[in-house]
Scaffold this motif. Sequence first.
Motif, PDB file in Angstrom:
ATOM      1  N   ARG A  13       0.841  -1.203   0.000  1.00 23.66           N
ATOM      2  CA  ARG A  13       0.000   0.000   0.000  1.00 23.66           C
ATOM      3  C   ARG A  13       0.877   1.254   0.000  1.00 23.66           C
ATOM      4  O   ARG A  13       1.146   1.858   1.031  1.00 23.66           O
ATOM      5  CB  ARG A  13      -0.897  -0.026   1.234  1.00 23.66           C
ATOM      6  N   SER A  14       1.321   1.644  -1.181  1.00 22.42           N
ATOM      7  CA  SER A  14       2.170   2.832  -1.322  1.00 22.42           C
ATOM      8  C   SER A  14       2.065   3.314  -2.771  1.00 22.42           C
ATOM      9  O   SER A  14       1.378   2.691  -3.593  1.00 22.42           O
ATOM     10  CB  SER A  14       3.621   2.492  -0.986  1.00 22.42           C
ATOM     11  N   TYR A  15       2.764   4.367  -3.072  1.00 21.53           N
ATOM     12  CA  TYR A  15       2.605   5.009  -4.375  1.00 21.53           C
ATOM     13  C   TYR A  15       2.855   4.038  -5.545  1.00 21.53           C
ATOM     14  O   TYR A  15       3.808   3.268  -5.517  1.00 21.53           O
ATOM     15  CB  TYR A  15       3.557   6.205  -4.504  1.00 21.53           C
ATOM     16  N   ASP A  18       1.140  -2.249  -7.268  1.00 21.14           N
ATOM     17  CA  ASP A  18       1.460  -3.192  -6.191  1.00 21.14           C
ATOM     18  C   ASP A  18       2.415  -4.287  -6.685  1.00 21.14           C
ATOM     19  O   ASP A  18       2.426  -5.396  -6.169  1.00 21.14           O
ATOM     20  CB  ASP A  18       0.172  -3.785  -5.602  1.00 21.14           C
TER      21      ASP A  18
ATOM     22  N   ALA B  93      -7.228   2.507  -0.501  1.00 21.97           N
ATOM     23  CA  ALA B  93      -5.782   2.379  -0.741  1.00 21.97           C
ATOM     24  C   ALA B  93      -5.376   3.128  -2.005  1.00 21.97           C
ATOM     25  O   ALA B  93      -4.196   3.418  -2.216  1.00 21.97           O
ATOM     26  CB  ALA B  93      -5.372   0.914  -0.851  1.00 21.97           C
ATOM     27  N   CYS B  95      -5.859   6.115  -2.485  1.00 19.65           N
ATOM     28  CA  CYS B  95      -5.285   7.396  -2.034  1.00 19.65           C
ATOM     29  C   CYS B  95      -3.759   7.292  -2.001  1.00 19.65           C
ATOM     30  O   CYS B  95      -3.065   8.262  -2.318  1.00 19.65           O
ATOM     31  CB  CYS B  95      -5.783   7.760  -0.642  1.00 19.65           C
ATOM     32  N   GLU B  96      -3.250   6.138  -1.590  1.00 22.83           N
ATOM     33  CA  GLU B  96      -1.803   5.946  -1.549  1.00 22.83           C
ATOM     34  C   GLU B  96      -1.246   5.580  -2.928  1.00 22.83           C
ATOM     35  O   GLU B  96      -0.224   6.092  -3.350  1.00 22.83           O
ATOM     36  CB  GLU B  96      -1.429   4.837  -0.547  1.00 22.83           C
ATOM     37  N   HIS B  97      -1.941   4.690  -3.632  1.00 22.81           N
ATOM     38  CA  HIS B  97      -1.415   4.212  -4.920  1.00 22.81           C
ATOM     39  C   HIS B  97      -1.481   5.276  -6.018  1.00 22.81           C
ATOM     40  O   HIS B  97      -0.553   5.441  -6.787  1.00 22.81           O
ATOM     41  CB  HIS B  97      -2.191   2.970  -5.391  1.00 22.81           C
ATOM     42  N   PRO B  99      -2.536   8.935  -6.037  1.00 24.08           N
ATOM     43  CA  PRO B  99      -3.018  10.213  -5.486  1.00 24.08           C
ATOM     44  C   PRO B  99      -3.416  11.219  -6.565  1.00 24.08           C
ATOM     45  O   PRO B  99      -4.218  12.116  -6.304  1.00 24.08           O
ATOM     46  CB  PRO B  99      -1.817  10.711  -4.668  1.00 24.08           C
ATOM     47  N   THR B 141      -8.498   7.129   6.192  1.00 22.99           N
ATOM     48  CA  THR B 141      -7.702   7.369   4.982  1.00 22.99           C
ATOM     49  C   THR B 141      -8.359   8.443   4.114  1.00 22.99           C
ATOM     50  O   THR B 141      -7.689   9.338   3.583  1.00 22.99           O
ATOM     51  CB  THR B 141      -7.527   6.060   4.189  1.00 22.99           C
ATOM     52  N   LYS B 144      -7.790  11.793   5.855  1.00 22.69           N
ATOM     53  CA  LYS B 144      -6.396  12.232   5.761  1.00 22.69           C
ATOM     54  C   LYS B 144      -6.076  12.800   4.375  1.00 22.69           C
ATOM     55  O   LYS B 144      -5.378  13.793   4.242  1.00 22.69           O
ATOM     56  CB  LYS B 144      -5.488  11.041   6.069  1.00 22.69           C
ATOM     57  N   HIS B 145      -6.599  12.156   3.334  1.00 17.70           N
ATOM     58  CA  HIS B 145      -6.221  12.561   1.977  1.00 17.70           C
ATOM     59  C   HIS B 145      -7.156  13.581   1.351  1.00 17.70           C
ATOM     60  O   HIS B 145      -6.794  14.225   0.366  1.00 17.70           O
ATOM     61  CB  HIS B 145      -6.113  11.326   1.076  1.00 17.70           C
TER      62      HIS B 145
END
Lengths: 307, 314
Positions: A13-15, A18, B93, B95-97, B99, B141, B144-145
Amino acid sequence: MSLDKTYLEYPERSYGMDHDRYDWSMLTDRKPVEWPNGNKLALWVNVGLQFFPLNQQGKPFKVPGGMTMPYPDLRHYSLRDYGNRVGIYRFLKAFDRFNITPTFALNSRLAERTPYLMDVLKERGNEILCHGEHMDALHYGGQDKAEEAAQIERALESLRTLSGQNVRGWISPAKSESASTPDLLAANGIEYFCDWVNDDMPYQFRTENGELTAMPLSTELEDFFVIQNNGHSEDSWVEQVCDACDFLLNEAKKQGGRILALNIHPWLLGQPHRIARLERALDYITSQDGVWSAGAGEILDCWKGQQ
Amino acid sequence: MKEDPGFYDYWAYHNRPKIEWPNGAKVAFWVAPNIEFYELNPPDNPQRKPWPQAAPAVAGYSIRDYGNRVGHMRQMQVLDKYGVRGSISLSTALCEHHPEIIELCKERNWEFFSHGIYNTRYTYGMSEQQERDMIRDSMETIYKHTGQKCAGYLAPALSHSELTLDLFAEVGTELFGDEGGIYTCDLFHDDQPTPIHLRSGKKFVSIPYSLEMNDTIAYVVNKIEPRRYGQNIKDNFDRLYQEGADSGTIMCIPTHNYQVSCPHRLKAFEEALEYITGHDDVWVTTGREIAEYFLENYYDSALADIAKQSGGEI
């Protein structure tokens, strides 16, 4: 009752994506592409020339379009074979009538079985890409890597020899892959593959053996998906293709060159009652201004030259 | 297991207290784009397989990725053209992947509501605490975003437990008081809002989110033609608009960027939007705005009418 705590953990779960196969990128953020002679829409007509073995093993699943009856399923075997005997020659006439440059995606087993058809294709000189060994030789998650490597090597060696072309492109049977398929394709000199349907333009795809280009060959618009899977009429297929053509041409005027990729099969659209629908679609597309009919590799080269 | 989830009582679709939407509108119209993230390698769930085959599920994963890479911008441009703000059913998720997509929607003052963390993580088998944690994570989430206090819920991949609605409402109150956790999209029993029974007694409403108008149901389950989908939308609207003269109705089009935004499908959707927004008495709005308006103006009279009917009064 509860799930293992890892079910609420999200390690990726990150930019971005995946996984690390390709970068996250929105189509509209990319540099506009120009096709030759100011054209807006590249038309990639991709013809699947397929061999469905009668003794289908169905490992790990029965390929869509394959045998469904107890052995010997003569009905499906011969109806698929119809495409390579009859339907393809209707296709070729239609392509010549509308000045289409098709690309042929062949199972290597078909190339071995039909030398006459290979001669016809070689004589035309259109690009040939590899569609795996045959429709029952699937690539799949959990497949033994050595077995898959041998399968890819056999298919490419055979098709390269029989076609006289270096064979740059690949479509897995049923577009099914193992986790290693892209790595193995790159190791075997493949430059582009068409299994991932996540874009309308080419993009770079990482492998252990250098980069491949993913080429956008829509499943949603293909004859088999629309007519057989969805049960839509032939007229509806034509309407959908024409709507896609209009939409992409319009988008191309604002955002740069687009690709209309039609994946078609002579055992389906090559039937006497359907061929006129293919002709109608080709007539419509080629009568629009700004359409460039080209082989997959030509489109790829033009795109790559601008990256 | 229960015979009936117990969320609502029978309430006949005639002689209900009249709903009047703002400015005399007959239909409250909203579009709910599902903006989802499906994982390539999700963990196993004991009751539902995320993908039909062993990883990698290239076909399923890649067409959904198409929705974010290609489809989102197309649908957003069409909604902009017709003045529709999306009410996003969000795999949070994302929001993180991605934005960038969140930012584009924020700029447009679209609503974000929770559709779980990932659409490949199901509620099945979770303990009450786990489901509560997952819902809280998703709402935090969003806050926050985007700074939005999440008002609505559509369970991830429509995977529910008996407590899903209770937990969503309770976490909403814990985080945001009366502004959070006020409506659900998970029930398909009506064309008007329905007060929902919760163990907390909180004022909470079901807002119609249509499965029948959902593009994925139309294209993947029912396998209909794009033009027929467009016609279904228009027909659905015509009847709700007509009936809305008697008492305000709700029409929702739930979409997915990987379905509706394909080049061969967007035209039919655009024509339907043009048709609907071309009518005078349409309130083009969002899920939250409908829920708030109903809770403020009609929730109490609806409860009283339902109680009357439950007592056998016609």
